[in-house]
Motif scaffolding. Structure first.
Motif, PDB file in Angstrom:
ATOM      1  N   ILE A   1      60.331-102.328  12.173  1.00 37.88           N
ATOM      2  CA  ILE A   1      60.846-103.206  12.944  1.00 37.88           C
ATOM      3  C   ILE A   1      59.811-104.282  13.578  1.00 37.88           C
ATOM      4  CG2 ILE A   1      62.017-103.674  15.355  1.00 37.88           C
ATOM      5  CD1 ILE A   1      63.322-101.245  15.134  1.00 37.88           C
ATOM      6  N   ASN A   2      58.629-103.806  14.028  1.00 42.61           N
ATOM      7  CA  ASN A   2      57.411-104.581  14.102  1.00 42.61           C
ATOM      8  C   ASN A   2      57.088-105.387  13.164  1.00 42.61           C
ATOM      9  OD1 ASN A   2      57.226-103.935  16.857  1.00 42.61           O
ATOM     10  ND2 ASN A   2      55.711-102.350  16.457  1.00 42.61           N
ATOM     11  N   ALA A   3      57.122-104.722  11.907  1.00 40.66           N
ATOM     12  CA  ALA A   3      56.719-105.498  10.844  1.00 40.66           C
ATOM     13  C   ALA A   3      57.631-106.523  10.127  1.00 40.66           C
ATOM     14  CB  ALA A   3      56.190-104.688   9.636  1.00 40.66           C
ATOM     15  N   GLY A   4      58.989-106.642  10.656  1.00 39.56           N
ATOM     16  CA  GLY A   4      59.832-107.550  10.246  1.00 39.56           C
ATOM     17  C   GLY A   4      60.741-106.855   9.270  1.00 39.56           C
ATOM     18  N   GLU A   5      60.396-105.650   8.480  1.00 41.33           N
ATOM     19  CA  GLU A   5      60.918-105.295   7.567  1.00 41.33           C
ATOM     20  C   GLU A   5      62.794-104.944   8.106  1.00 41.33           C
ATOM     21  OE1 GLU A   5      59.155-101.759   5.818  1.00 41.33           O
ATOM     22  OE2 GLU A   5      57.407-102.718   5.880  1.00 41.33           O
TER      23      GLU A   5
ATOM     24  N   VAL B   1      51.475-114.276   2.546  1.00 44.11           N
ATOM     25  CA  VAL B   1      50.848-114.939   3.871  1.00 44.11           C
ATOM     26  C   VAL B   1      50.981-114.155   5.288  1.00 44.11           C
ATOM     27  CG1 VAL B   1      50.892-117.107   5.065  1.00 44.11           C
ATOM     28  CG2 VAL B   1      50.874-117.133   2.581  1.00 44.11           C
ATOM     29  N   GLN B   2      52.408-113.726   5.522  1.00 41.86           N
ATOM     30  CA  GLN B   2      52.865-113.244   6.560  1.00 41.86           C
ATOM     31  C   GLN B   2      51.907-111.766   6.890  1.00 41.86           C
ATOM     32  OE1 GLN B   2      57.081-112.218   6.866  1.00 41.86           O
ATOM     33  NE2 GLN B   2      56.680-110.982   8.834  1.00 41.86           N
TER      34      GLN B   2
ATOM     35  N   THR C   1      56.897-113.292  16.480  1.00 38.49           N
ATOM     36  CA  THR C   1      55.886-114.153  16.443  1.00 38.49           C
ATOM     37  C   THR C   1      55.626-115.003  14.986  1.00 38.49           C
ATOM     38  OG1 THR C   1      54.701-112.750  18.014  1.00 38.49           O
ATOM     39  CG2 THR C   1      53.489-114.645  17.029  1.00 38.49           C
ATOM     40  N   TRP C   2      55.685-114.281  14.157  1.00 32.32           N
ATOM     41  CA  TRP C   2      55.692-115.083  12.870  1.00 32.32           C
ATOM     42  C   TRP C   2      56.699-116.022  12.568  1.00 32.32           C
ATOM     43  CZ3 TRP C   2      52.379-116.458   9.280  1.00 32.32           C
ATOM     44  CH2 TRP C   2      52.938-116.752   7.794  1.00 32.32           C
ATOM     45  N   ILE C   3      58.138-115.456  12.757  1.00 28.88           N
ATOM     46  CA  ILE C   3      59.282-116.477  12.674  1.00 28.88           C
ATOM     47  C   ILE C   3      58.767-117.626  13.465  1.00 28.88           C
ATOM     48  CG2 ILE C   3      61.431-116.855  13.440  1.00 28.88           C
ATOM     49  CD1 ILE C   3      62.071-113.553  13.180  1.00 28.88           C
ATOM     50  N   ALA C   4      58.359-117.682  14.585  1.00 28.71           N
ATOM     51  CA  ALA C   4      58.028-118.625  15.429  1.00 28.71           C
ATOM     52  C   ALA C   4      56.958-119.657  14.736  1.00 28.71           C
ATOM     53  CB  ALA C   4      57.662-118.158  16.696  1.00 28.71           C
TER      54      ALA C   4
END
Length: 246
Positions: free
Chosen positions: A30-34, A142-143, A182-185
């Protein structure tokens, strides 16, 4: 982590240790966005993917609900929770206080070796900006590099502060607001990433100079900016975010 690797790495004991391992696996994804906000978590699929039975998966989802990472909706199931505006405000106020405290202490106590690791993370931020601008790497890579730089930078500050319990408290806050938001933002806007990299460079400079007061204020400001950006991002996603299934 792939299915075979996950199955091999899991504890042999089918008890609370297994449930704890499942919580860690799901929380990290979840934290990593997977696993993104809004994703519906199917017990049968997760059990098959992780090589366990449904019972420990069900208990792991209950724990994640208690931690605020997952919400259970009657007659629908469990899904990854999108944090509310209030969540973000409260979490990032605490981030500012804790990171500011750590930065002031770090400016006084950081070692040369820790300072070099902090500087290396700051350089990685600048490289991420360049990679995104030139499109020399795919978005996923990059992410990953930005995530690595951010984790390294802030963990060095916490480590160098000398407070042994601070990392645990900060990790608890990350469970409330997944890092991938935060990465999405930031991730699709080079200017935002440049600003983020510049803020980290200013924090590094203050710590390098041993200016604890400046480090504290810069870290508080950095957390406030991140929170404001996340609030706008969550508002754009909205309460009707489209669910996926896992």
């Amino acid at each position: 982590m792939g299915e075979a690797t996950a199955a091999e790495a899991r504890p042999r004991s089918q008890d609370l240790d297994l449930v704890g391992w499942l919580v860690e696996q799901l929380q990290e994804r979840i934290n990593a966005g997977e696993i993104t906000a809004g994703t519906w978590l199917r017990q049968a699929h997760l059990a098959e993917q992780l090589g366990v039975s449904r019972t420990p998966v069900r208990e792991a989802l209950r724990r994640l609900q208690a931690m605020g990472a997952v919400e259970v909706i009657a007659n629908r199931g469990a899904r990854v929770r999108l944090p509310s505006t209030r969540d973000i405000i409260e979490v990032y106020e605490l981030h500012g206080v804790l990171q500011g405290y750590a930065g002031a202490a770090t400016a006084a106590f950081i070692t040369s070796e820790q300072l070099e690791r902090l500087a290396a993370a700051a350089r990685l931020f600048r490289q991420v900006v360049e990679d995104l601008r030139t499109r020399t790497l795919g978005t996923a890579e990059v992410q990953r590099r930005w995530y690595e730089a951010n984790t390294r930078f802030h963990m060095v500050i916490i480590e160098a502060s000398g407070n042994r319990h601070l990392a645990e408290v900060v990790e608890g806050l990350h469970r409330k607001v997944p890092r991938n938001l935060t990465w999405i933002a930031l991730g699709n806007d080079v200017r935002r990433l440049e600003k983020d990299a510049a803020e980290h460079a200013m924090i590094l400079d203050a710590i390098t100079r041993g200016d604890g007061a400046a480090a504290r204020e810069l870290l508080i400001s950095h957390a406030r900016h991140a929170g404001e950006l996340l609030i706008r991002t969550v508002d754009e996603i909205g309460p009707g975010y489209s669910p996926q299934w896992r």
